[in-house]
Design an enzyme around this catalytic site. Sequence first.
Site, PDB file in Angstrom:
ATOM      1  N   LYS A 190       0.864  -1.184   0.000  1.00  0.00           N
ATOM      2  CA  LYS A 190       0.000   0.000   0.000  1.00  0.00           C
ATOM      3  C   LYS A 190       0.899   1.233   0.000  1.00  0.00           C
ATOM      4  O   LYS A 190       1.316   1.737   1.053  1.00  0.00           O
ATOM      5  CB  LYS A 190      -0.921  -0.005   1.221  1.00  0.00           C
ATOM      6  CG  LYS A 190      -2.027   1.051   1.145  1.00  0.00           C
ATOM      7  CD  LYS A 190      -3.006   0.741   0.037  1.00  0.00           C
ATOM      8  CE  LYS A 190      -4.159   1.719  -0.008  1.00  0.00           C
ATOM      9  NZ  LYS A 190      -5.087   1.442  -1.115  1.00  0.00           N
TER      10      LYS A 190
ATOM     11  N   SER B 289      -8.338   0.370  -5.084  1.00  0.00           N
ATOM     12  CA  SER B 289      -8.631   0.614  -3.680  1.00  0.00           C
ATOM     13  C   SER B 289     -10.136   0.787  -3.499  1.00  0.00           C
ATOM     14  O   SER B 289     -10.896  -0.141  -3.732  1.00  0.00           O
ATOM     15  CB  SER B 289      -7.837   1.821  -3.171  1.00  0.00           C
ATOM     16  OG  SER B 289      -7.623   1.738  -1.774  1.00  0.00           O
TER      17      SER B 289
END
Length: 596
Positions: free
Chosen positions: A187, A381
Amino acid sequence: MKRFLIGALAFIGAMSVLFMLGLIALIVMASTSRPSVPSNLVLEMDLSQPLPEHVSGDSLAGAFGEDPLTVRDVVDALEKAGEDSRVKSLVVRVGTSPGTPATTQELRDAVKAFRAKGKKAIAFTDSFGEEANGTSAYYFASAFDEIYMQPSGAVNIIGLAFETPFARDALAKLGVKPQFDKRYEFKNAVNSYTEQGYTGPHLEATERFAGSLFGQMVRGIAEGRGLTEDAVRALIDRAPLLAPEAVDGKLLNGLRYRDEVYAEQKKAAGDGAELLYVKKYLERAGRPHTTGETIALVYGVGEVARGKSGGSPFGEGAMGGDTVAAALRKASEDSRVKAIIFRVDSPGGSYVASDTVRREVQRAREAGKPVIATMGSYAASGGYYFAMEADKIVAQPGTLTGSIGVYTGKFVTNGFWEKLGVNFDTVALGRNATLASSDADYTPEQQARVDAELDRIYTDFTTRAASSRKMPLEKLQGLAKGRVWTGEDALENGLVDALGGYAKALELAKEAAKLPADARVRIEEYPRKKSPAEVLSSVLGETGDNSEDTSATTAVVTPWAPLVEATRVVHGLGVRLGVFAPERGSLYAPMPQTRW
């Protein structure tokens, strides 16, 4: 005298009202009048700017005929023109790339479909890049029958590069400490603030993403120009190429000026042939898919935020979870609608707003309305979070998707303010009242709450993703950890179901609705785009109500909207820089700057 003044004011007021009514009437008349399509024409497009995915229904530009050409406009126009005997060919001046890799592929597919119907497509440019990288523009042009360039131009197919800035040391010099946590190592949304270079996982994901895109581009050029992939790679490594070198390498069909190319296409089309821009053709000929069973089209475009979409009358704002959810709800409740195409072009944003949208996708399916998600440039996402609930997911090979992960945090700026001689004193009631404060690090108790929040969101994301993709949780978690994938790799890994764009989504929507493949359908956008008169009325101060009527599902527009929109943009930048507290639990995957 008093009566005279009252009468004069009344007259002025009446004339003002009549003027505005007349202006609205003229706009409506202009928008509804449709000149005829010439009986023999060459379709023309000037691609001098990247194309937007979608224009907000509250855009004031459209009231004056200035709405920019969108991706869907081009796709629809070429589909319509492919069946139109009046259209003999297509000629496009390629000035730049159509946009992102996925946008470029969507338009390449449309050009190839146009050619498959027996129509000729010609690309012209003055130069594929001069000092800049022209790889993406050439990749688009390689889908055409023939490519011509001005003799003074060059073919700068020098490849692609990703550039990611890292500012940890600069922030430290300013006295700013990034305090962010994420789930998990891939991430990379906050690495620009917390690192000074690529981490191992960040580099691994970026290299794989870039390699996948580069391979797609090489294959596309090789297929379009009848070359081997090795030959294309060799030409890229030799570039920038001079014009004669590009002709010798079979990248160009010849060196010609614009007037020569256009005159030749008009001559080939026959006597009386006229040039007509794609946008004008679409306005006159109309879109395809206007009769038959109804298929709803809902857009989820932009960064995801809670509340209503931040539509600006001059363009496109943030994607509001409530607005998109209402559009999905309206479509699912409409008895005429047989299926829903959900166009997603979003890097994500708010976890809560993403979940609001995901829930309505789920409810639509539970109500018996199939949902087909089609991904544009990004569906990562939060964008992937609400797309994954669809019956089927379609992505372009170059779509950025996945990024199944979460981050949250803040910038601690007390060191910065200390350098300026500014001190903040705080009175706080509640042990964690300063959780979002930029004046101090998290306390151990606050850090524990942040970790618990991240774990909850990540567990929710991965569990739902595994369920929607019918995949063992362990396998899904191996693909998650915040890692981004191209659509090509996502298909291989089971994160999407098919490659393509609008056309593929429509094919799957018909199939899911149990309609014949050749059935005529009506594609209806939800919420419907406002008429020019409605947009103008909104700008003049009229407001919508809080109902779910499709004409009132975006934020109220006032004459101050441009200032409000500009303020929102500045606030968003401030969040990134730590001036304001960011949304907690962000499902966001920014794209590094791509040079191609």
